[in-house]
Motif scaffolding. Structure first.
Motif, short mmCIF file in Angstrom:
data_model
loop_
_atom_site.label_atom_id
_atom_site.label_comp_id
_atom_site.label_asym_id
_atom_site.label_seq_id
_atom_site.Cartn_x
_atom_site.Cartn_y
_atom_site.Cartn_z
N VAL A 26 0.87 -1.08 -0.03
CA VAL A 26 -0.03 -0.02 -0.01
C VAL A 26 1.08 1.20 -0.01
O VAL A 26 2.02 1.17 0.62
CB VAL A 26 -0.84 0.17 1.09
CG1 VAL A 26 -1.94 -1.08 1.16
CG2 VAL A 26 -0.25 0.09 2.47
N ASN A 27 0.28 2.32 -0.42
CA ASN A 27 0.94 3.56 -0.60
C ASN A 27 0.95 4.54 0.77
O ASN A 27 0.22 4.05 1.57
CB ASN A 27 0.74 4.46 -1.64
CG ASN A 27 -0.84 4.84 -1.63
OD1 ASN A 27 -1.34 5.24 -0.50
ND2 ASN A 27 -1.71 4.84 -2.87
N ASP A 28 1.93 5.38 0.93
CA ASP A 28 1.88 5.99 2.26
C ASP A 28 0.44 6.73 2.68
O ASP A 28 0.09 6.88 3.95
CB ASP A 28 2.93 7.18 2.24
CG ASP A 28 4.41 6.58 2.30
OD1 ASP A 28 4.11 5.31 2.75
OD2 ASP A 28 5.21 7.03 1.81
N ASP A 29 -0.25 7.29 1.78
CA ASP A 29 -1.72 7.90 2.11
C ASP A 29 -2.58 6.79 2.66
O ASP A 29 -3.15 7.01 3.72
CB ASP A 29 -2.30 8.37 0.67
CG ASP A 29 -1.40 9.48 0.10
OD1 ASP A 29 -0.81 10.29 0.78
OD2 ASP A 29 -1.50 9.61 -1.08
N ARG A 31 -1.64 4.05 4.14
CA ARG A 31 -1.15 3.67 5.38
C ARG A 31 -1.49 4.66 6.69
O ARG A 31 -1.86 4.51 7.71
CB ARG A 31 0.42 3.76 5.23
CG ARG A 31 1.13 3.22 6.51
CD ARG A 31 2.66 2.82 6.17
NE ARG A 31 2.80 1.71 5.46
CZ ARG A 31 3.34 1.76 4.17
NH1 ARG A 31 3.44 3.00 3.57
NH2 ARG A 31 3.35 0.71 3.57
#
Length: 86
Positions: A26-29, A31
């Motif tokens: 998953v991407n940081d957003d 997360r």
């Protein structure tokens, strides 16, 4: 015993360790949003321990203390399989 001491240390700091299994990275957003939602639910600071498990097919499994929130496609398929077996 070590796990119990670690949990007590986290409790004293107002934190909780949450284990998350994703079907794909998953991407940081995502997360950050997950961490924010978990902080609201637990009323604690959240430390994420993350793992990727492609067998989930999609979604994620979230473990908070001894509670499992299965938001995976694999979990939904297994639940349907159980319903049909009844």
């Amino acid at each position: 015993v070590i796990d119990a001491v670690h949990k007590l240390e986290l409790d004293a700091k107002g934190e909780v360790e949450v284990r998350v299994e994703y079907a794909a990275p998953v991407n940081d957003d995502i997360r950050a949003e997950l961490k924010a939602q978990l902080a609201k639910i637990t009323n604690k600071g959240v430390i994420l321990k993350e793992n990727v498990d492609p067998s989930l097919l999609g979604g994620m499994r979230v473990y908070v203390d001894s509670t499992l929130y299965d938001l995976s496609i694999r979990g939904k398929l297994d639940a349907l399989k159980g319903e049909f077996a009844s």
